[in-house]
Design a protein around this motif. Structure first.
Motif, PDB file in Angstrom:
ATOM      1  N   PRO A  14      35.331  40.283 -36.797  1.00  0.00           N
ATOM      2  CA  PRO A  14      34.551  39.059 -37.002  1.00  0.00           C
ATOM      3  C   PRO A  14      33.455  39.264 -38.035  1.00  0.00           C
ATOM      4  O   PRO A  14      33.130  38.349 -38.795  1.00  0.00           O
ATOM      5  N   VAL A  15      32.867  40.463 -38.049  1.00  0.00           N
ATOM      6  CA  VAL A  15      31.801  40.754 -39.016  1.00  0.00           C
ATOM      7  C   VAL A  15      32.372  40.731 -40.436  1.00  0.00           C
ATOM      8  O   VAL A  15      31.824  40.080 -41.338  1.00  0.00           O
ATOM      9  N   ILE A  33      27.625  33.308 -40.746  1.00  0.00           N
ATOM     10  CA  ILE A  33      26.547  33.975 -39.999  1.00  0.00           C
ATOM     11  C   ILE A  33      26.900  34.049 -38.521  1.00  0.00           C
ATOM     12  O   ILE A  33      26.736  35.082 -37.876  1.00  0.00           O
ATOM     13  N   PHE A  34      27.427  32.936 -37.964  1.00  0.00           N
ATOM     14  CA  PHE A  34      27.804  32.939 -36.548  1.00  0.00           C
ATOM     15  C   PHE A  34      28.936  33.927 -36.297  1.00  0.00           C
ATOM     16  O   PHE A  34      28.992  34.564 -35.250  1.00  0.00           O
ATOM     17  N   ALA A  35      29.868  34.039 -37.264  1.00  0.00           N
ATOM     18  CA  ALA A  35      30.977  34.988 -37.100  1.00  0.00           C
ATOM     19  C   ALA A  35      30.440  36.406 -37.016  1.00  0.00           C
ATOM     20  O   ALA A  35      30.889  37.203 -36.188  1.00  0.00           O
ATOM     21  N   ILE A  36      29.436  36.725 -37.855  1.00  0.00           N
ATOM     22  CA  ILE A  36      28.861  38.073 -37.834  1.00  0.00           C
ATOM     23  C   ILE A  36      28.166  38.330 -36.501  1.00  0.00           C
ATOM     24  O   ILE A  36      28.238  39.409 -35.938  1.00  0.00           O
ATOM     25  N   GLN A  37      27.508  37.281 -35.973  1.00  0.00           N
ATOM     26  CA  GLN A  37      26.807  37.426 -34.690  1.00  0.00           C
ATOM     27  C   GLN A  37      27.757  37.299 -33.508  1.00  0.00           C
ATOM     28  O   GLN A  37      27.342  37.436 -32.368  1.00  0.00           O
ATOM     29  N   ARG A  92      29.032  34.646 -32.253  1.00  0.00           N
ATOM     30  CA  ARG A  92      28.620  33.519 -31.425  1.00  0.00           C
ATOM     31  C   ARG A  92      29.263  32.255 -31.972  1.00  0.00           C
ATOM     32  O   ARG A  92      29.620  32.186 -33.136  1.00  0.00           O
ATOM     33  N   HIS A  93      29.358  31.232 -31.128  1.00  0.00           N
ATOM     34  CA  HIS A  93      29.829  29.904 -31.535  1.00  0.00           C
ATOM     35  C   HIS A  93      31.125  29.982 -32.341  1.00  0.00           C
ATOM     36  O   HIS A  93      31.159  29.653 -33.520  1.00  0.00           O
ATOM     37  N   PHE A  94      32.180  30.444 -31.677  1.00  0.00           N
ATOM     38  CA  PHE A  94      33.486  30.619 -32.331  1.00  0.00           C
ATOM     39  C   PHE A  94      33.914  29.352 -33.073  1.00  0.00           C
ATOM     40  O   PHE A  94      34.397  29.414 -34.206  1.00  0.00           O
ATOM     41  N   SER A 137      36.408  38.645 -29.230  1.00  0.00           N
ATOM     42  CA  SER A 137      35.154  39.345 -29.449  1.00  0.00           C
ATOM     43  C   SER A 137      33.947  38.419 -29.359  1.00  0.00           C
ATOM     44  O   SER A 137      32.825  38.871 -29.258  1.00  0.00           O
ATOM     45  N   PHE A 138      34.196  37.106 -29.409  1.00  0.00           N
ATOM     46  CA  PHE A 138      33.085  36.156 -29.415  1.00  0.00           C
ATOM     47  C   PHE A 138      32.559  35.897 -28.013  1.00  0.00           C
ATOM     48  O   PHE A 138      33.299  35.970 -27.036  1.00  0.00           O
TER      49      PHE A 138
END
Ligand SMILES: [Zn+2]
Length: 148
Positions: free
Chosen positions: A50-51, A108-112, A114-116, A145-146
């Motif tokens: 995801p990152v 940014i959300f993908a890196i964190q 969160r919020h798939f 992973s999310f």
């Protein structure tokens, strides 16, 4: 974790003194038994995908900022169009900037992790770019992973 039942006390594994059997924290040395209880939490699969996908989406979103910013800023200067047409060019530029913001947010959300859903939407906006497409695929296949 119940040893021989019925006993009201046990010996602290840290300092060896007698403490209440169900004590959360040793009153003598402060050894925290709750940490042991929480230890066997199933670990999430820690994937870098995801990152990597988020970084690719962010890079792809920069294209929107570049093109959109140029269009919005220059308008009729570059294209030599009439006032009305330059307004359309500026509007298109602003729209591209908005797409850039959305895809940047998704990256940014993908890196964190969160919020798939938002990460996927951000990835959808950058599909025209091959980097964005790869990023979207990386994010999509690492849904587990999310945080849900
Ligand atoms: Zn102790």
């Amino acid at each position: 974790m119940q040893a021989s039942g019925g006993q009201g006390t046990r010996n602290c594994v840290s300092c060896g003194r007698q403490i209440a059997f169900d004590a959360n924290v040793c009153p003598f040395c402060g050894h925290d038994y709750r940490m042991q209880m929480m230890a066997p939490v199933p670990q999430k699969k820690d994937s870098g995908m995801p990152v990597a996908g988020g970084v690719l989406i962010i890079i792809a979103s920069l294209g929107y900022f570049l093109v959109g910013g140029l269009m919005a800023a220059s308008g009729s200067v570059v294209f030599g169009l009439s006032l009305g047409a330059s307004g359309v060019v500026v509007a298109c530029g602003v729209l591209l900037l908005l797409l850039g913001v959305m895809s940047l947010l998704g990256g940014i959300f993908a890196i964190q992790k969160r919020h798939f859903g938002i990460a996927i939407i951000g990835g959808l906006f950058v599909i025209p770019s091959i980097l964005g497409l790869i990023g979207l695929i990386l994010v999509a296949i690492s849904k587990d992973s999310f945080e849900s």
